[in-house]
Design an enzyme around this catalytic site. Structure first.
Site, PDB file in Angstrom:
ATOM      1  N   TYR A 129       0.842  -1.202   0.000  1.00  0.00           N
ATOM      2  CA  TYR A 129       0.000   0.000   0.000  1.00  0.00           C
ATOM      3  C   TYR A 129       0.877   1.251   0.000  1.00  0.00           C
ATOM      4  O   TYR A 129       0.671   2.184  -0.781  1.00  0.00           O
ATOM      5  CB  TYR A 129      -0.915  -0.036   1.219  1.00  0.00           C
ATOM      6  CG  TYR A 129      -1.847   1.144   1.349  1.00  0.00           C
ATOM      7  CD1 TYR A 129      -2.853   1.375   0.411  1.00  0.00           C
ATOM      8  CD2 TYR A 129      -1.739   2.039   2.425  1.00  0.00           C
ATOM      9  CE1 TYR A 129      -3.718   2.457   0.539  1.00  0.00           C
ATOM     10  CE2 TYR A 129      -2.597   3.116   2.559  1.00  0.00           C
ATOM     11  CZ  TYR A 129      -3.590   3.323   1.617  1.00  0.00           C
ATOM     12  OH  TYR A 129      -4.445   4.402   1.746  1.00  0.00           O
ATOM     13  N   ILE A 132      -7.895   7.727   8.705  1.00  0.00           N
ATOM     14  CA  ILE A 132      -9.269   8.231   8.664  1.00  0.00           C
ATOM     15  C   ILE A 132     -10.206   7.114   9.126  1.00  0.00           C
ATOM     16  O   ILE A 132     -10.024   5.945   8.763  1.00  0.00           O
ATOM     17  CB  ILE A 132      -9.625   8.669   7.213  1.00  0.00           C
ATOM     18  CG1 ILE A 132      -8.595   9.690   6.669  1.00  0.00           C
ATOM     19  CG2 ILE A 132     -11.050   9.206   7.123  1.00  0.00           C
ATOM     20  CD1 ILE A 132      -8.437  10.977   7.458  1.00  0.00           C
TER      21      ILE A 132
HETATM   22  N1  NAP Z   1      -9.445   5.490   5.208  1.00  0.00           N
HETATM   23  C1  NAP Z   1      -8.207   5.889   5.420  1.00  0.00           C
HETATM   24  O1  NAP Z   1      -7.701   5.852   6.549  1.00  0.00           O
HETATM   25  C2  NAP Z   1      -7.384   6.443   4.291  1.00  0.00           C
HETATM   26  C3  NAP Z   1      -6.203   7.118   4.616  1.00  0.00           C
HETATM   27  C4  NAP Z   1      -5.412   7.621   3.592  1.00  0.00           C
HETATM   28  C5  NAP Z   1      -5.815   7.469   2.276  1.00  0.00           C
HETATM   29  N2  NAP Z   1      -6.978   6.812   1.993  1.00  0.00           N
HETATM   30  C6  NAP Z   1      -7.317   6.676   0.577  1.00  0.00           C
HETATM   31  O2  NAP Z   1      -8.627   7.171   0.374  1.00  0.00           O
HETATM   32  C7  NAP Z   1      -9.189   6.550  -0.783  1.00  0.00           C
HETATM   33  C8  NAP Z   1     -10.581   6.044  -0.443  1.00  0.00           C
HETATM   34  O3  NAP Z   1     -10.462   5.037   0.550  1.00  0.00           O
HETATM   35  P1  NAP Z   1     -11.607   4.701   1.609  1.00  0.00           P
HETATM   36  O4  NAP Z   1     -10.970   4.732   2.944  1.00  0.00           O
HETATM   37  O5  NAP Z   1     -12.824   5.505   1.348  1.00  0.00           O
HETATM   38  O6  NAP Z   1     -11.841   3.153   1.260  1.00  0.00           O
HETATM   39  P2  NAP Z   1     -13.124   2.409   0.665  1.00  0.00           P
HETATM   40  O7  NAP Z   1     -14.333   2.752   1.474  1.00  0.00           O
HETATM   41  O8  NAP Z   1     -12.726   0.980   0.584  1.00  0.00           O
HETATM   42  O9  NAP Z   1     -13.297   3.028  -0.777  1.00  0.00           O
HETATM   43  C9  NAP Z   1     -12.472   2.647  -1.850  1.00  0.00           C
HETATM   44  C10 NAP Z   1     -13.204   2.932  -3.145  1.00  0.00           C
HETATM   45  O10 NAP Z   1     -12.373   2.514  -4.238  1.00  0.00           O
HETATM   46  C11 NAP Z   1     -13.146   1.707  -5.109  1.00  0.00           C
HETATM   47  N3  NAP Z   1     -12.348   0.706  -5.811  1.00  0.00           N
HETATM   48  C12 NAP Z   1     -11.569  -0.263  -5.291  1.00  0.00           C
HETATM   49  N4  NAP Z   1     -11.057  -1.032  -6.271  1.00  0.00           N
HETATM   50  C13 NAP Z   1     -11.532  -0.531  -7.437  1.00  0.00           C
HETATM   51  C14 NAP Z   1     -11.397  -0.895  -8.795  1.00  0.00           C
HETATM   52  N5  NAP Z   1     -10.683  -1.967  -9.181  1.00  0.00           N
HETATM   53  N6  NAP Z   1     -12.036  -0.161  -9.725  1.00  0.00           N
HETATM   54  C15 NAP Z   1     -12.788   0.903  -9.379  1.00  0.00           C
HETATM   55  N7  NAP Z   1     -12.991   1.293  -8.100  1.00  0.00           N
HETATM   56  C16 NAP Z   1     -12.363   0.576  -7.147  1.00  0.00           C
HETATM   57  C17 NAP Z   1     -14.134   0.989  -4.196  1.00  0.00           C
HETATM   58  O11 NAP Z   1     -15.209   0.487  -4.952  1.00  0.00           O
HETATM   59  P3  NAP Z   1     -15.803  -0.973  -4.575  1.00  0.00           P
HETATM   60  O12 NAP Z   1     -16.167  -0.892  -3.114  1.00  0.00           O
HETATM   61  O13 NAP Z   1     -16.969  -1.119  -5.448  1.00  0.00           O
HETATM   62  O14 NAP Z   1     -14.688  -1.936  -4.840  1.00  0.00           O
HETATM   63  C18 NAP Z   1     -14.508   2.132  -3.254  1.00  0.00           C
HETATM   64  O15 NAP Z   1     -15.494   2.946  -3.831  1.00  0.00           O
HETATM   65  C19 NAP Z   1      -8.214   5.439  -1.188  1.00  0.00           C
HETATM   66  O16 NAP Z   1      -7.419   5.893  -2.256  1.00  0.00           O
HETATM   67  C20 NAP Z   1      -7.365   5.250   0.067  1.00  0.00           C
HETATM   68  O17 NAP Z   1      -6.094   4.759  -0.217  1.00  0.00           O
HETATM   69  C21 NAP Z   1      -7.763   6.308   2.964  1.00  0.00           C
END
Ligand code: NAP
Length: 240
Positions: free
Chosen positions: A150, A183
């Site tokens: 990651y 987050i």
């Molecule tokens: N939460 C944290 O602590 C955190 C911290 C730093 C950065 N981030 C970043 O924030 C972003 C959103 O993460 P989140 O925490 O909201 O996680 P999340 O709830 O798992 O959301 C991830 C999103 O990406 C989509 N996705 C995954 N694989 C995909 C694919 N092959 N094609 C198209 N869409 C795809 C998922 O769709 P499906 O569910 O339909 O697969 C979902 O809508 C990510 O880039 C993550 O790295 C998160």
């Protein structure tokens, strides 16, 4: 704020994605979001955000993604802002990581993000302007005990941001990234309790972050209010 702009958010049905869509809509943008598996959430979001549009998109299927973005341009004409939010994490210790795990996370987080960007940028160049906001992570910028696969893909997002900002400057397209800390919800969900405590102990604000705090910063970077901010990684981590 991004009033009157058309904003395309990838992964709009994920935890942070929903918050981005809601915030952009609240600030007066026309919201287009992509979803992959979460059709029900996509339908709920469409009902919640009048005028919004949903596109089914899998970052792993580059030709289909290209067709979907071409069709989107044919339908809406212009995309002012791209938010590269879709991404995955892999919570597994290094010795257990296999080649297919590395391929998957690189294909989604790097290759997928690259090709969405390439295809959306073609329209931005035609329309002579735009803004791109990439969602990176503290995993790619600071030393924390996070999944190595990651971390390396998120570090690539920051390289992408610098090079894109430089290449696209001549077309009036700004490119920035946000660098969230830990987050609540989403990919942060899989983080072990001990590591959450470690993050909070290092965080000046003394807590994990919320999706709406990430979303508001993205709205700012998407808007003309940030017209002199370009090629930056903006930390949203409470101060580490
Ligand atoms: N939460 C944290 O602590 C955190 C911290 C730093 C950065 N981030 C970043 O924030 C972003 C959103 O993460 P989140 O925490 O909201 O996680 P999340 O709830 O798992 O959301 C991830 C999103 O990406 C989509 N996705 C995954 N694989 C995909 C694919 N092959 N094609 C198209 N869409 C795809 C998922 O769709 P499906 O569910 O339909 O697969 C979902 O809508 C990510 O880039 C993550 O790295 C998160």
């Amino acid at each position: 704020m991004p009033r009157g702009k058309t904003v395309f958010v990838t992964g709009g049905t994920g935890h942070i994605g929903i918050a981005i869509c809601r915030a952009c809509h609240r600030h007066g943008a026309r919201v287009i979001f992509s979803y992959r598996r979460q059709r029900r959430i996509a339908e709920q979001l469409l009902a919640e955000l009048p005028g919004s549009l949903a596109v089914e998109l899998d970052l792993l299927d580059v030709p289909a993604m290209q067709r979907a973005i071409d069709a989107l341009y044919a339908q809406v004409g212009i995309i002012d802002v791209l938010v590269n939010n879709a991404g995955i994490s892999q919570v597994m210790p290094l010795p257990l990581v296999e080649e297919e795990d590395v391929d998957l996370i690189m294909d989604v987080n790097i290759k997928g993000t690259f090709f969405v960007t390439k295809n959306v940028v073609k329209g931005m160049i035609r329309n002579k302007g735009g803004a791109i906001v990439n969602v990176g992570s503290i995993a790619g910028t600071r030393m924390f005990e996070v999944p190595v696969t990651y971390a390396m893909t998120k570090a690539a997002i920051h390289g992408l941001t610098f090079a894109l900002a430089s290449e696209l400057k001549r077309f009036g397209i700004r490119v920035n990234s946000v660098v969230p800390g830990l987050i609540d919800g989403g990919v942060g969900e899989g983080v072990p309790e001990a590591l959450k405590k470690d993050f909070v102990a290092h965080c000046a604000v003394g807590r994990t972050g919320r999706a709406d705090e990430v979303a508001e910063t993205i709205c700012f970077l998407a808007s003309d209010k940030s017209s002199y901010i370009n090629g930056q990684n903006i930390a949203i981590d409470g101060g580490i």
